[in-house]
Design an enzyme around this catalytic site. Structure first.
Site, short mmCIF file in Angstrom:
data_model
loop_
_atom_site.label_atom_id
_atom_site.label_comp_id
_atom_site.label_asym_id
_atom_site.label_seq_id
_atom_site.Cartn_x
_atom_site.Cartn_y
_atom_site.Cartn_z
N ARG A 75 -40.70 -42.92 -37.01
CA ARG A 75 -40.29 -43.47 -38.30
C ARG A 75 -40.00 -42.34 -39.29
O ARG A 75 -40.49 -41.24 -39.14
CB ARG A 75 -41.40 -44.35 -38.87
N LYS A 80 -56.15 -47.22 -30.46
CA LYS A 80 -56.09 -48.65 -30.82
C LYS A 80 -55.63 -49.52 -29.65
O LYS A 80 -56.25 -50.51 -29.30
CB LYS A 80 -55.13 -48.77 -32.01
N THR A 81 -54.50 -49.12 -29.04
CA THR A 81 -53.96 -49.90 -27.92
C THR A 81 -54.85 -49.75 -26.69
O THR A 81 -55.19 -50.73 -26.01
CB THR A 81 -52.51 -49.46 -27.60
N LYS A 138 -41.73 -52.40 -37.71
CA LYS A 138 -42.48 -52.05 -38.91
C LYS A 138 -41.83 -52.63 -40.17
O LYS A 138 -42.50 -52.81 -41.19
CB LYS A 138 -42.63 -50.53 -39.04
N ASP A 187 -51.55 -54.30 -32.31
CA ASP A 187 -51.14 -53.51 -33.48
C ASP A 187 -51.17 -54.22 -34.82
O ASP A 187 -51.49 -53.61 -35.82
CB ASP A 187 -49.73 -52.97 -33.24
N HIS A 190 -53.43 -53.61 -39.91
CA HIS A 190 -52.85 -52.71 -38.91
C HIS A 190 -53.96 -52.43 -37.91
O HIS A 190 -54.71 -51.46 -38.01
CB HIS A 190 -52.38 -51.42 -39.59
N ARG A 241 -42.96 -43.38 -26.08
CA ARG A 241 -43.51 -44.73 -26.20
C ARG A 241 -42.94 -45.67 -25.16
O ARG A 241 -41.92 -45.39 -24.52
CB ARG A 241 -43.20 -45.31 -27.59
N SER A 282 -52.14 -43.95 -35.48
CA SER A 282 -51.52 -43.57 -34.22
C SER A 282 -52.32 -42.47 -33.52
O SER A 282 -52.73 -41.49 -34.16
CB SER A 282 -50.09 -43.08 -34.51
#
Length: 538
Positions: A60, A243-244, A201, A258, A221, A323, A239
């Site tokens: 981003r 988290k994932t 996003k 997410d 988030h 990704r 990031s």
């Protein structure tokens, strides 16, 4: 060559100002995969996944994200260098230029929606210049049934034109790329960048305004999963903090990885219909569920493959931010629909490259609010140009780039919900132990998983002085023992074998917390302010 025209429905884009376009509507992921290959815009990997290169942008671009300042947003958005104001007239002119650019072209259109809870559903129409961007939208948004498509009425529109370059002097952008939200017109306008994360996003940012302002719902988030007894767990984190990885657990059903909402009716629902995971250093041994999800229908971004289509997940020559996107049903153990009940436990994940935070600690409500507003992790050497030692990185609410309101608004909502639901909140350091980055080592994933399992199984018990130690700098309660984890690992100071170096570094980080929090002092309640580090260097 496959003739795809037979699969398309007739749909006009004239009302959007896109004229005489060859509209490919609601194509299947298989069709979009094939068209991408035909156009030479991607390659097929040995696992069957589509591999694409997103071009100039592999992540981003936060400084090129704007919100139109209008009667809806003017008094509510926290304007500044995160939420950058954009003029409404300039938006209309730029929008007209983009739609003119897409006219006469082949474009890919998809109707989908966000928010798995029927009461909060947001219908979206996505208009893409590239087939693989449209396939990303299929993966990441929720997929309507054919019956739902019959009378589909889109509320928001995403117009995505990676090949369109803005003229900053004329168009009011910072450079040639942009991602702009207009809440009056209900449009997300994206141009000059092929990075697909801007698409997801954009809608996440819109929901982060819509849900708290109009629906009394906290947007988060975070990832979430649910146990066999129906107990929901939430994982906040920036990031690279896990988290994932940590929410994708073979023993628990994944709600989502997410973006979620926590409603007044005490449900937690996924915004999305897919996952967008980092694949740097991915292995089937460490993360079997994510590794197994990379198959036909998944899209790999900016990875390096050999001639046989085998991916080298350690190769970061294009970007550290490699990704994969895939529909959530690529994971076997998922919650259907993607909704859970009030969480019992919330985890704040941080990759502390200073190596001074405990690998697990329990937070009081005021500490939870303070750490939520702070949103700490650390950048390590090599991730960005010029970074040679750990640098503290703070992102309010663990997602500042996507939060249009002032962070304390979200923090107050979270604090109230945590108290009402009597939730336990834990700070998990997935970063370093035994020293800072370059000296110590990364905490093993198996130990982090064991700590989280211990919490979810109720093995760590209630806070008391016998079973917990209060950290002398940060004031958090660290357990003295945990099943499956060496006891010495639970005390970060003990792993250093050098008290002076440890405390010097701990004070350095506590000062960084306090310095960062100054921007929120005047907005935060006394209770929240009390949740910060207990001691700091003068």
């Amino acid at each position: 060559m496959v003739d795809h025209t037979q699969f398309t429905k007739t749909i006009s884009l004239e009302q959007y100002g896109i004229k005489n376009a060859q509209v490919k509507y609601q194509l299947s992921p298989e069709q979009l995969h094939d068209i991408t290959l035909e156009k030479g815009q991607g390659k097929e990997s040995s696992s069957g996944a589509l591999a694409v290169n997103t071009g100039e942008f592999t992540g981003r671009s936060p400084m090129d994200r704007f919100i139109v300042k209008d009667s809806i947003t003017e008094d509510k958005v926290w304007w500044g260098n995160i939420n950058i104001a954009f003029d409404a007239d300039k938006f209309q002119k730029l929008y007209d230029k983009v739609t003119n650019y897409l006219s006469e072209k082949e474009v890919f259109v998809r109707d989908s929606y966000a928010c798995a809870d029927e009461n909060y559903k947001l219908n979206i129409r996505v208009i893409n210049e590239y087939p693989w961007s449209n396939m990303f939208a299929y993966n990441m948004f929720l997929r309507p049934t054919n019956a739902e498509l019959e009378n589909f009425d889109p509320e928001w529109t995403i117009v995505n034109a990676p090949g369109f370059m803005a003229d900053p002097e004329v168009d009011g952008t910072r450079q040639h790329n942009f991602a702009i939200l207009d809440f009056t017109r209900k449009i997300a306008l994206i141009g000059g960048t092929g990075y697909t994360g801007e698409i997801k996003k954009g809608i996440f940012s819109a929901l982060n305004f819509i849900l708290p302002v109009f629906k009394n719902t906290l947007p988060m988030h975070c990832s979430a999963n649910v146990g066999k007894d129906g107990d929901t767990a939430i994982f906040f984190g920036l990031s690279g903090t896990g988290k994932t990885t940590l929410s994708t657990d073979p023993d628990r059903s994944l709600i989502g990885d997410d973006e979620h909402g926590w409603t007044a009716e005490n449900t937690v629902f996924n915004f999305e219909g897919g996952c967008y995971a980092k694949v740097i250093n991915l292995s089937g041994e460490q993360e079997p569920e994510i590794f197994g999800a990379i198959k036909k229908g998944a899209i790999l971004e900016n990875v390096i493959m050999n001639d046989a289509g085998e991916v080298d997940f350690e190769d970061t020559s294009i970007t550290q931010n490699t990704r994969v996107s895939y529909p959530i049903h690529h994971i076997e153990n998922i919650k259907k629909p993607s909704i859970g009940e009030n969480p019992k436990n919330i985890f704040f994940l941080t990759a502390d490259a200073f190596g001074v935070l405990p690998p697990i600690s329990k937070l009081t409500p005021s500490q939870a609010a303070y750490h939520f507003i702070s949103g700490y992790t650390a950048k390590v050497a090599g991730t960005e140009a010029g970074i040679t030692e750990p640098v503290p990185s703070f992102s309010a609410c663990f997602g500042a780039p996507f939060m249009p309101l002032h962070p304390t608004k979200y923090a107050e909502m979270l604090s109230k919900k945590m108290k009402d639901a009597n939730v336990n909140v834990w700070l998990i350091n997935t970063g370093w132990t035994g020293g800072s980055y370059g000296v110590g080592s990364r905490i093993k994933l198996k130990y982090t998983r064991a700590m989280i399992s211990a919490v979810l199984n109720g093995d760590l018990g209630l806070y008391n002085y016998k079973d917990y130690h209060i950290h002398s700098v940060f004031g958090v309660a660290q357990p003295r023992s945990c099943p499956g984890v060496p006891s010495e690992l639970l005390s970060p100071r003990a792993t250093w074998n050098n008290d002076k170096a440890y405390y010097d570094t701990a004070f350095k980080l506590s000062n960084a917390f306090r310095e960062n929090f100054q921007q929120f002092e005047s907005y935060a309640s006394e209770e929240i302010r009390r949740g910060g580090p207990q001691r700091y260097a003068e």
